[in-house]
Design a protein around this motif. Sequence first.
Motif, PDB file in Angstrom:
ATOM      1  N   ARG A 283       3.669   7.984  -0.743  1.00  0.00           N
ATOM      2  CA  ARG A 283       4.817   7.401  -0.036  1.00  0.00           C
ATOM      3  C   ARG A 283       4.496   5.941   0.304  1.00  0.00           C
ATOM      4  O   ARG A 283       3.396   5.650   0.766  1.00  0.00           O
ATOM      5  CB  ARG A 283       5.099   8.205   1.235  1.00  0.00           C
ATOM      6  CG  ARG A 283       6.518   8.067   1.724  1.00  0.00           C
ATOM      7  CD  ARG A 283       6.846   9.100   2.761  1.00  0.00           C
ATOM      8  NE  ARG A 283       7.333  10.359   2.212  1.00  0.00           N
ATOM      9  CZ  ARG A 283       8.575  10.564   1.782  1.00  0.00           C
ATOM     10  NH1 ARG A 283       9.464   9.590   1.816  1.00  0.00           N
ATOM     11  NH2 ARG A 283       8.952  11.739   1.327  1.00  0.00           N
ATOM     12  N   PRO A 284       5.423   5.026   0.024  1.00  0.00           N
ATOM     13  CA  PRO A 284       5.139   3.612   0.321  1.00  0.00           C
ATOM     14  C   PRO A 284       5.009   3.370   1.819  1.00  0.00           C
ATOM     15  O   PRO A 284       5.676   4.028   2.622  1.00  0.00           O
ATOM     16  CB  PRO A 284       6.350   2.884  -0.261  1.00  0.00           C
ATOM     17  CG  PRO A 284       7.428   3.910  -0.326  1.00  0.00           C
ATOM     18  CD  PRO A 284       6.749   5.223  -0.553  1.00  0.00           C
ATOM     19  N   ARG A 285       4.135   2.433   2.160  1.00  0.00           N
ATOM     20  CA  ARG A 285       3.944   2.119   3.586  1.00  0.00           C
ATOM     21  C   ARG A 285       4.354   0.667   3.820  1.00  0.00           C
ATOM     22  O   ARG A 285       3.691  -0.258   3.333  1.00  0.00           O
ATOM     23  CB  ARG A 285       2.477   2.319   3.942  1.00  0.00           C
ATOM     24  CG  ARG A 285       2.220   2.197   5.414  1.00  0.00           C
ATOM     25  CD  ARG A 285       0.749   2.299   5.688  1.00  0.00           C
ATOM     26  NE  ARG A 285       0.486   2.315   7.106  1.00  0.00           N
ATOM     27  CZ  ARG A 285      -0.706   2.158   7.631  1.00  0.00           C
ATOM     28  NH1 ARG A 285      -1.757   2.000   6.851  1.00  0.00           N
ATOM     29  NH2 ARG A 285      -0.882   2.167   8.937  1.00  0.00           N
ATOM     30  N   GLY A 286       5.470   0.492   4.526  1.00  0.00           N
ATOM     31  CA  GLY A 286       5.911  -0.856   4.874  1.00  0.00           C
ATOM     32  C   GLY A 286       6.674  -1.570   3.773  1.00  0.00           C
ATOM     33  O   GLY A 286       6.891  -2.768   3.832  1.00  0.00           O
TER      34      GLY A 286
ATOM     35  N   ALA B   3      -3.609   4.402  -1.020  1.00  0.00           N
ATOM     36  CA  ALA B   3      -3.557   4.245  -2.483  1.00  0.00           C
ATOM     37  C   ALA B   3      -2.844   2.939  -2.814  1.00  0.00           C
ATOM     38  O   ALA B   3      -2.042   2.435  -2.012  1.00  0.00           O
ATOM     39  CB  ALA B   3      -2.828   5.422  -3.109  1.00  0.00           C
ATOM     40  N   PHE B   4      -3.172   2.393  -3.972  1.00  0.00           N
ATOM     41  CA  PHE B   4      -2.525   1.162  -4.440  1.00  0.00           C
ATOM     42  C   PHE B   4      -2.071   1.367  -5.873  1.00  0.00           C
ATOM     43  O   PHE B   4      -2.744   2.046  -6.653  1.00  0.00           O
ATOM     44  CB  PHE B   4      -3.497  -0.019  -4.362  1.00  0.00           C
ATOM     45  CG  PHE B   4      -4.029  -0.258  -2.979  1.00  0.00           C
ATOM     46  CD1 PHE B   4      -3.295  -1.010  -2.070  1.00  0.00           C
ATOM     47  CD2 PHE B   4      -5.238   0.293  -2.577  1.00  0.00           C
ATOM     48  CE1 PHE B   4      -3.773  -1.219  -0.786  1.00  0.00           C
ATOM     49  CE2 PHE B   4      -5.720   0.098  -1.301  1.00  0.00           C
ATOM     50  CZ  PHE B   4      -4.983  -0.665  -0.399  1.00  0.00           C
TER      51      PHE B   4
ATOM     52  N   PRO C  74       0.814  -1.220   0.000  1.00  0.00           N
ATOM     53  CA  PRO C  74       0.000   0.000   0.000  1.00  0.00           C
ATOM     54  C   PRO C  74       0.855   1.281   0.000  1.00  0.00           C
ATOM     55  O   PRO C  74       2.049   1.248   0.332  1.00  0.00           O
ATOM     56  CB  PRO C  74      -0.787  -0.116   1.307  1.00  0.00           C
ATOM     57  CG  PRO C  74       0.099  -0.929   2.195  1.00  0.00           C
ATOM     58  CD  PRO C  74       0.873  -1.868   1.309  1.00  0.00           C
ATOM     59  N   TYR C  75       0.229   2.378  -0.351  1.00  0.00           N
ATOM     60  CA  TYR C  75       0.858   3.705  -0.304  1.00  0.00           C
ATOM     61  C   TYR C  75      -0.074   4.646   0.451  1.00  0.00           C
ATOM     62  O   TYR C  75      -1.285   4.395   0.537  1.00  0.00           O
ATOM     63  CB  TYR C  75       1.074   4.256  -1.722  1.00  0.00           C
ATOM     64  CG  TYR C  75       2.105   3.490  -2.520  1.00  0.00           C
ATOM     65  CD1 TYR C  75       3.396   3.976  -2.686  1.00  0.00           C
ATOM     66  CD2 TYR C  75       1.782   2.273  -3.112  1.00  0.00           C
ATOM     67  CE1 TYR C  75       4.343   3.269  -3.421  1.00  0.00           C
ATOM     68  CE2 TYR C  75       2.721   1.557  -3.842  1.00  0.00           C
ATOM     69  CZ  TYR C  75       4.000   2.059  -3.992  1.00  0.00           C
ATOM     70  OH  TYR C  75       4.928   1.361  -4.710  1.00  0.00           O
TER      71      TYR C  75
ATOM     72  N   ILE D 224      -3.463   3.682 -10.789  1.00  0.00           N
ATOM     73  CA  ILE D 224      -3.677   4.081  -9.391  1.00  0.00           C
ATOM     74  C   ILE D 224      -5.093   3.715  -8.946  1.00  0.00           C
ATOM     75  O   ILE D 224      -6.064   3.985  -9.652  1.00  0.00           O
ATOM     76  CB  ILE D 224      -3.507   5.605  -9.222  1.00  0.00           C
ATOM     77  CG1 ILE D 224      -2.110   6.044  -9.667  1.00  0.00           C
ATOM     78  CG2 ILE D 224      -3.770   6.015  -7.788  1.00  0.00           C
ATOM     79  CD1 ILE D 224      -1.877   7.534  -9.504  1.00  0.00           C
ATOM     80  N   THR D 225      -5.170   3.105  -7.775  1.00  0.00           N
ATOM     81  CA  THR D 225      -6.459   2.917  -7.098  1.00  0.00           C
ATOM     82  C   THR D 225      -6.409   3.785  -5.850  1.00  0.00           C
ATOM     83  O   THR D 225      -5.502   3.645  -5.041  1.00  0.00           O
ATOM     84  CB  THR D 225      -6.666   1.443  -6.692  1.00  0.00           C
ATOM     85  OG1 THR D 225      -6.565   0.636  -7.869  1.00  0.00           O
ATOM     86  CG2 THR D 225      -8.033   1.234  -6.057  1.00  0.00           C
TER      87      THR D 225
END
Lengths: 45, 445
Positions: free
Chosen positions: B232-235, B298-299, B213-214, B249-250
């Motif tokens: 920004r990327p998360r994890g 966002a994905f 996820p972002y 983009i989703t």
Amino acid sequence: MRYSLMLQVVSLMAVILVGASGLFAWLQNRPTANQSPILESEVSH
Amino acid sequence: MKSVLTRSPVAIAIAWIGLYLAITLFPLFVLLLYGAPTGSTFWVDFSVALGFVGLAMLALQFALTARINLIESSYGIDIILQFHRYISLIAFALVIIHPLILFITKPETLGLLNIIEAPWRAKLAVSSVLALIILIVTAIGRKKLNIPYEPWRIAHGVLAVLAVAFGLGHALGVSNYLGLFWKGVLWSAIALFALWLLVYVRLVKPWMMTRHPYLVEEVIPQRNKVWTLVLRPRGHQGMHFQPGQFAWITLAISPFRMREHPFSMSSSADNPERLEFSIKEVGDFTSTIQDVQPGTKAFLDGPYGVFTIDRYWDSAGFILIAGGIGITPMMSMLVTAADRQDDRSFILIYANKTWEDITFREELEELKQRLDLSVIHVLREPPEDWSGETGYVDRELLERYIPIHRGSRQYFICAAPVMMDAVEIALHELDVPITHVHIEHFNIV
């Protein structure tokens, strides 16, 4: 412009596919060996 | 492999077309191993062959639109989608001609059109053709019929599945060749292949997206109703991409809902931890970008595209030709080149309506300090004191700026379709090799 090139390529592919279908139908229905006049004449001898 | 793709696009095109034809004609080849069924005629077999070829082509459409990297990396998604559109018309024509031949050569088969009394295999055929007709009409006339993109996309997928499933049911149900064991195996394999692609696109890929996820960091307003969405990327480490590529983009919803939109990255490819997408307000979805709140999930599905300078590391320089929001992928190329201290020459020919419309105007001025970059602004409605280029990007204008040794550069065009076509033809007239010209549609769907 490249789309018109692609259109030409796709048209050529369509011709090949239809031609191959015609060839398939001809091959499936071509005279078989037993029906061949030459072979039949050979058999009669 | 990559060098072959880059250096010999013609060779790789021939290879792909050969593979496509081989797969499409394979069912006929299998049938050839057996004799024709009793009572068949040339026209019946020709009709059957056209039906089989048309059906195989329809099944292959799933592969063309599944965003398979191996296919997509050869020519880019917009070229693949255009091929998908053209070839679907051929498949449709073959599928329609298939029964017409039977109706003409064996008029008694017209009775199969009686939906109520006809056998199941005929009902399936009629249903398949009906689904196909609706599919083609809504695809070609989507904009004229005012069908919104998202419901259209869902309906397009459903109709495609129905058309192929009914068609396969019909092919398996017709007793002509059904007795052949391998025919059943073959069509079942094709059906499973199409089904797998569907599962991959609708379930596997969205699931993979949920694992990376972002979060929206900020939304930055730009000139000319453009908003830069910063993710920004998360994890995870973020998406590694080549400058000029794009991603689907989703935003704010689950990726399983298949409501995604393609946008080019406008940020540096050397900074995957901060991805920027510059989006212009042109439709329902894009007009909501300005209201997106920081922290929104966002994905991304990507990166995609071959519109990138990274494929041409040995080019002496680049000519970038942008119209309006077509600047987005160019911006990514220029920022990345600056970050990499690229010493090659860049010429940007950038068309806009007015001076105030120029998205990234100030940023481009700053990039001139970090790169060997010339920016030629072309304005359709210039201010009174304007001494630069005006009007449209035509052959005369291009001739003034592109180098004499045309083949020493790579040319990238991203603009509205009309401008893109005109520029491509102008470059061709100026003897720029067609393999050096790269285009990107910013409205691919």
